[in-house]
Design a protein around this motif. Structure first.
Motif, PDB file in Angstrom:
ATOM      1  N   ILE A  18      12.736   2.463 -23.289  1.00 29.53           N
ATOM      2  CA  ILE A  18      13.341   2.471 -21.878  1.00 29.53           C
ATOM      3  C   ILE A  18      14.878   1.889 -22.260  1.00 29.53           C
ATOM      4  O   ILE A  18      15.669   2.896 -21.714  1.00 29.53           O
ATOM      5  N   LEU A  32      25.742  11.853 -12.495  1.00 30.42           N
ATOM      6  CA  LEU A  32      24.484  12.221 -11.677  1.00 30.42           C
ATOM      7  C   LEU A  32      24.518  11.081 -10.539  1.00 30.42           C
ATOM      8  O   LEU A  32      24.011  11.255  -9.622  1.00 30.42           O
ATOM      9  N   ILE A  33      24.951   9.776 -11.145  1.00 26.52           N
ATOM     10  CA  ILE A  33      24.688   8.630 -10.265  1.00 26.52           C
ATOM     11  C   ILE A  33      25.739   8.571  -9.187  1.00 26.52           C
ATOM     12  O   ILE A  33      25.472   8.334  -8.082  1.00 26.52           O
ATOM     13  N   ILE A  38      26.513   0.977 -10.476  1.00 28.83           N
ATOM     14  CA  ILE A  38      25.215   1.121 -10.752  1.00 28.83           C
ATOM     15  C   ILE A  38      25.187   1.807 -12.212  1.00 28.83           C
ATOM     16  O   ILE A  38      24.279   1.273 -12.766  1.00 28.83           O
ATOM     17  N   LEU A  41      25.318  -1.629 -13.943  1.00 34.34           N
ATOM     18  CA  LEU A  41      24.182  -2.213 -13.906  1.00 34.34           C
ATOM     19  C   LEU A  41      23.008  -1.719 -14.996  1.00 34.34           C
ATOM     20  O   LEU A  41      22.371  -2.082 -15.436  1.00 34.34           O
ATOM     21  N   LEU A  42      23.079  -0.247 -14.913  1.00 36.64           N
ATOM     22  CA  LEU A  42      22.011   0.404 -15.677  1.00 36.64           C
ATOM     23  C   LEU A  42      22.280   0.157 -17.246  1.00 36.64           C
ATOM     24  O   LEU A  42      21.455   0.041 -18.075  1.00 36.64           O
ATOM     25  N   PHE A  45      20.964  -3.282 -18.200  1.00 38.27           N
ATOM     26  CA  PHE A  45      19.772  -3.360 -18.221  1.00 38.27           C
ATOM     27  C   PHE A  45      19.226  -2.646 -19.636  1.00 38.27           C
ATOM     28  O   PHE A  45      18.442  -2.981 -20.365  1.00 38.27           O
ATOM     29  N   LEU A  48      20.143  -4.854 -22.768  1.00 39.44           N
ATOM     30  CA  LEU A  48      19.132  -5.992 -22.833  1.00 39.44           C
ATOM     31  C   LEU A  48      18.046  -5.308 -23.437  1.00 39.44           C
ATOM     32  O   LEU A  48      17.331  -6.171 -24.119  1.00 39.44           O
ATOM     33  N   ASN A  49      17.322  -4.394 -22.972  1.00 46.03           N
ATOM     34  CA  ASN A  49      16.143  -3.819 -23.614  1.00 46.03           C
ATOM     35  C   ASN A  49      16.475  -3.538 -24.916  1.00 46.03           C
ATOM     36  O   ASN A  49      15.658  -3.499 -25.981  1.00 46.03           O
ATOM     37  N   VAL A  60      13.505 -13.764 -21.146  1.00 47.18           N
ATOM     38  CA  VAL A  60      12.713 -14.130 -19.906  1.00 47.18           C
ATOM     39  C   VAL A  60      11.379 -14.696 -20.433  1.00 47.18           C
ATOM     40  O   VAL A  60      10.836 -15.606 -19.934  1.00 47.18           O
ATOM     41  N   GLN A  62      10.801 -15.967 -23.222  1.00 48.48           N
ATOM     42  CA  GLN A  62      11.164 -17.336 -23.807  1.00 48.48           C
ATOM     43  C   GLN A  62      10.887 -18.452 -22.892  1.00 48.48           C
ATOM     44  O   GLN A  62      10.592 -19.509 -22.904  1.00 48.48           O
TER      45      GLN A  62
ATOM     46  N   LYS B 164      19.764   8.578  -4.909  1.00 46.93           N
ATOM     47  CA  LYS B 164      19.831   8.254  -6.342  1.00 46.93           C
ATOM     48  C   LYS B 164      20.341   6.732  -6.656  1.00 46.93           C
ATOM     49  O   LYS B 164      19.783   6.293  -7.323  1.00 46.93           O
ATOM     50  N   ARG B 165      21.271   6.508  -5.958  1.00 48.79           N
ATOM     51  CA  ARG B 165      21.755   5.256  -6.116  1.00 48.79           C
ATOM     52  C   ARG B 165      20.705   4.143  -5.780  1.00 48.79           C
ATOM     53  O   ARG B 165      20.458   3.025  -6.397  1.00 48.79           O
ATOM     54  N   VAL B 168      18.032   3.735  -8.342  1.00 50.22           N
ATOM     55  CA  VAL B 168      18.486   3.256  -9.747  1.00 50.22           C
ATOM     56  C   VAL B 168      18.532   1.768  -9.186  1.00 50.22           C
ATOM     57  O   VAL B 168      17.789   0.800 -10.111  1.00 50.22           O
ATOM     58  N   THR B 169      19.231   1.476  -7.956  1.00 50.46           N
ATOM     59  CA  THR B 169      19.573  -0.069  -7.962  1.00 50.46           C
ATOM     60  C   THR B 169      18.149  -0.854  -7.553  1.00 50.46           C
ATOM     61  O   THR B 169      17.919  -1.709  -7.990  1.00 50.46           O
ATOM     62  N   ILE B 172      16.555  -1.666 -10.521  1.00 43.96           N
ATOM     63  CA  ILE B 172      17.001  -2.709 -11.250  1.00 43.96           C
ATOM     64  C   ILE B 172      16.511  -4.143 -10.464  1.00 43.96           C
ATOM     65  O   ILE B 172      16.415  -5.148 -11.163  1.00 43.96           O
ATOM     66  N   TRP B 179      11.754 -10.412 -13.440  1.00 49.63           N
ATOM     67  CA  TRP B 179      12.094 -11.671 -14.286  1.00 49.63           C
ATOM     68  C   TRP B 179      11.945 -12.838 -13.626  1.00 49.63           C
ATOM     69  O   TRP B 179      11.586 -13.798 -14.196  1.00 49.63           O
ATOM     70  N   LEU B 182       8.607 -13.994 -13.241  1.00 48.57           N
ATOM     71  CA  LEU B 182       7.934 -14.789 -14.341  1.00 48.57           C
ATOM     72  C   LEU B 182       8.496 -16.269 -14.668  1.00 48.57           C
ATOM     73  O   LEU B 182       7.609 -17.125 -15.047  1.00 48.57           O
ATOM     74  N   THR B 183       9.752 -16.294 -14.521  1.00 45.97           N
ATOM     75  CA  THR B 183      10.393 -17.433 -14.669  1.00 45.97           C
ATOM     76  C   THR B 183       9.988 -18.570 -13.818  1.00 45.97           C
ATOM     77  O   THR B 183       9.718 -19.984 -14.395  1.00 45.97           O
TER      78      THR B 183
END
Lengths: 71, 637
Positions: A18, A32-33, A38, A41-42, A45, A48-49, A60, A62, B164-165, B168-169, B172, B179, B182-183
């Motif tokens: 991912i 494309l976005i 965004i 943000l992606l 994301f 982090l992965n 998380v 943890q 699309k936006r 994606v958002t 996320i 998250w 879970l926390t």
């Protein structure tokens, strides 16, 4: 909070895939976005992965006290 | 018995919380996507309508300058072609005339749309025709009514721009929500676990000393003893259970108050805690009783520990400026040699503790043999009911002999328990049980009735021998005793002088006034009274003068060493003088040798009983003794 591995191999691999896909998408196909916010943000994301992939550690998990690694 | 484990093992909070958070996250994402989509669509529709409004204004401006019908037609055509790029039409009507201009739209569709526009209330809502969406604007100037209808691309454009936006958002956002779920779930469930743990702690610990309590002890022993049956079991090969009981806790509580008692308990708990080390644990089960469960301790180790504890607790404790010394008694039981289950181990340790307390020895290891006795006693107590109901208690008779003539002057009735399992039991083995069983008064009446029946039997067969019955002061607390004796004498038709009550004096704390009045009532019946075991127990001289008895029976303790003990001889001489002064008879108990009998006679004692003359015997044997042999015991000396 000490950083120690808390992901098992499967968890780590899925996160890795991912992470790579999302980061690559954000870097090379950002048009494309059509939105920088965004894209960022992606990027975070995906990053982090990727961190999870390299360290085998999920912040998380943890915090939540979850450990998918077999002891 | 897994109550504590039940509290601790309740893990259902966490998954539930996670699911709840995930559902909320999904719901929030869905609402967010829907609202965003609708908002964007509304904004697009609004701006399209605005643009259409501009075109309509343009048309009306142009029309106001038009001079004839041809002008109108060309204006409409020009504007439609230049300003509009999607299917649309413009209709202009005056009272006399109509103009229509279409772009990529059929005449039929136009007339349908015109009809719908005429019916519509305002132009904010799009009109749907055959899956196409149309927006419209109407403007009226002078005689012209202008209607502009255009197919809208707003929703498609919105989808194209936003989808699309949003996708994606929302992924996320959903990810963040997971998250968060879970926390949060883990934080809340951790908190719940803490609460559970503190609940379990409160449930298993004593609030005063902070030590574990009885529930904990039982749980601990259940988990430690026997083979492991589940994962929380930690079986041990051996171990010792110690029960520690404070000897003078009640006195401290009573004299200094509960606060002082609490201080004492805390201090003892602290001292004992300092002496033991893990895995041994100190537990307070309530009151002044502590337990130590010491896994892997041998009896020798437990003895050493007990000695340390006794020494430590014997050191004075300062309470309210006063030094208090509350000793402890410790009972030790060993697993698995003495008991292999929780209840057994506790009973063994408890028994040993009580023995230690009775012996004032500080500590005692449980002794198998003693416990057998203890169990026997428990069983005997249970069998007492049957004993009375089935008349298993029988009377033996021991003759009382006149030392001057050697004749039998009376008989003392002594009870025996003809036990179906254990054989004949002497009074020493069960009298104490009776006195503490609540059956003492029933038992007293039973003895009186049995003796009276025997007296009647002998009376009718010509044996005129009074029977002495032993009663304890407990019997005299029976309010109907005098009436019962009176009735019994009447029923058996025997004169009162054939019954004698011997009062044993083993208790000192009984209401002497009440006993005195009870004895007075019995004496009024004509029954003679004797004080048994005179010279020991509570036979104070004041008591003697108050009770006005007929017979003094001097205790065997003074008789047995009569020949060698100068002091005892003096006491007997004094007792003889005393009895003469009070005008009562004197009987010596436990006479075993001829020399004793001779000396007693010489000192002025008239009667005696003891093995020298005869042992206690069943009624038939006594009858035979008196009728057939006609004993003359004066040959003895």
């Amino acid at each position: 909070m000490a950083i120690s591995s808390n992901l098992n191999l499967l968890d780590r691999s899925i996160r890795g895939v991912i992470g790579i896909c999302v980061t690559a998408f954000a870097l090379f196909n950002g048009d494309l976005i059509g939105d920088v916010f965004i894209e960022v943000l992606l990027g975070i994301f995906g990053l982090l992965n990727l961190i999870s992939l390299f360290t085998g550690w999920c912040p998380v998990y943890q915090l939540a006290g979850i450990d998918t690694r077999k002891h | 018995m897994q109550q504590i484990a039940k509290i601790k093992q309740d893990k259902s909070v966490k998954p539930r919380l996670i699911w709840a958070c995930l559902c909320v996250a999904l719901l929030v994402s869905a609402i967010y996507v829907t609202v965003s989509y609708r908002l964007t669509a509304d904004i697009t529709v609004h701006s399209e309508l605005k643009a259409m409004g501009h075109i309509t204004s343009l048309v009306s401006n142009e029309l106001s300058q038009a001079e004839d019908a041809d002008d109108v037609d060309s204006i409409l055509n020009e504007i439609l072609l230049s300003a509009v790029n999607s299917p649309a039409f413009i209709s202009v009507t005056t009272p006399q005339q109509q103009w229509h201009k279409n772009l990529l739209i059929s005449a039929t569709k136009r007339s349908t749309l015109l009809q719908l526009v005429a019916e519509a209330k305002d132009n904010a809502e799009p009109i749907e025709v055959n899956d196409d969406t149309f927006l419209w604007q109407q403007h009226k100037i002078a005689q012209y009514q202008i209607t502009f209808v255009q197919q809208t691309q707003a929703l498609d454009v919105t989808l194209e721009f936003v989808a699309k936006r949003l996708l994606v958002t929302s992924i996320i956002v959903f990810w963040i929500a997971v998250w968060l779920a879970l926390t949060l779930a883990s934080l809340i469930s951790r908190r719940a676990e803490q609460v559970n743990e503190s609940l379990a702690y409160i449930a298993t610990h004593d609030s005063l000393t902070g030590l574990p309590n009885r529930l904990y002890l039982i749980e601990l022993l259940e988990n430690s003893l026997g083979p492991a049956t589940d994962e929380i079991d930690t079986p041990v090969d051996e171990g010792c259970l110690l029960i520690i009981d404070l000897d003078r806790f009640k006195e401290v509580n009573d004299s200094f108050g509960y606060a002082a008692g609490d201080t004492l308990l805390k201090e003892i708990a602290k001292r004992v805690s300092d002496l033991i080390s893990a895995p041994a644990e100190l537990i307070r089960t309530g009151g002044d009783e502590f337990f130590i469960w010491a896994p892997d301790y041998t009896i020798e180790q437990a003895k050493t520990l007990s000695l340390d504890i006794v020494n430590s607790c014997n050191a004075p404790i300062l309470i309210n400026g006063l030094t208090v010394n509350s000793g402890v008694s410790i009972g030790i039981s060993h697993y698995p040699s003495q008991a292999d289950d929780t209840a057994g181990l506790i009973v063994c340790a408890d028994t040993a503790m009580h023995k230690a307390k009775a012996m004032r020895s500080g500590w005692q290891v449980y002794d198998n043999k003693k416990i057998a006795d203890y169990k026997d006693i428990l069983q005997l107590r249970a069998e007492l009911n049957d004993a009375l109901a089935q008349q298993q208690i029988i009377l033996y008779y021991q003759p009382k002999v006149d030392l001057a003539t050697g004749e039998v002057t009376g008989a003392e009735a002594l009870c025996r328990w003809q036990h179906p399992r254990l054989g004949l039991l002497g009074p020493g083995e069960f009298i104490d049980l009776i006195e503490h069983s609540g059956k003492v008064q029933e038992f007293g009446r039973y003895i009186i009735a049995t003796a009276a029946a025997q007296a009647e039997h002998w009376h009718t067969s010509g044996l005129l021998v009074p029977i002495a019955i032993n009663l304890s002061p407990y019997n005299l607390l029976d309010p109907g005793l005098a009436d019962f004796i009176s009735e019994t004498l009447k029923r058996h038709n025997i004169p009162p002088r054939f019954i004698e009550i011997e009062l044993t004096e083993n208790e000192t704390c009984i209401n002497i006034d009440y006993i005195q009045s009870a004895l007075a009532q019995i004496r009024e019946l004509g029954v003679s009274l004797a004080i048994d075991d005179f010279g020991t127990g509570m036979s104070s001289l004041a008591y003697l003068s108050e009770l006005q008895v007929n017979v003094l029976k001097i205790d065997r303790a003074f008789i047995c060493d009569l020949t060698t003990n100068q002091g005892h001889r003096a006491i007997i001489a004094a007792a003889v003088t005393l009895s003469q002064s009070f005008g009562c008879d004197m009987v010596a108990e436990g006479v075993e040798t001829q020399e004793q009998a001779r000396m007693l006679y010489e000192m002025g004692c008239q009667s005696a009983q003891g093995f020298l003359f005869a042992r206690p015997m069943p009624a038939e044997a006594f009858h035979t003794l008196l009728t057939q042999q006609k004993p003359q015991f004066n040959d003895a000396f």
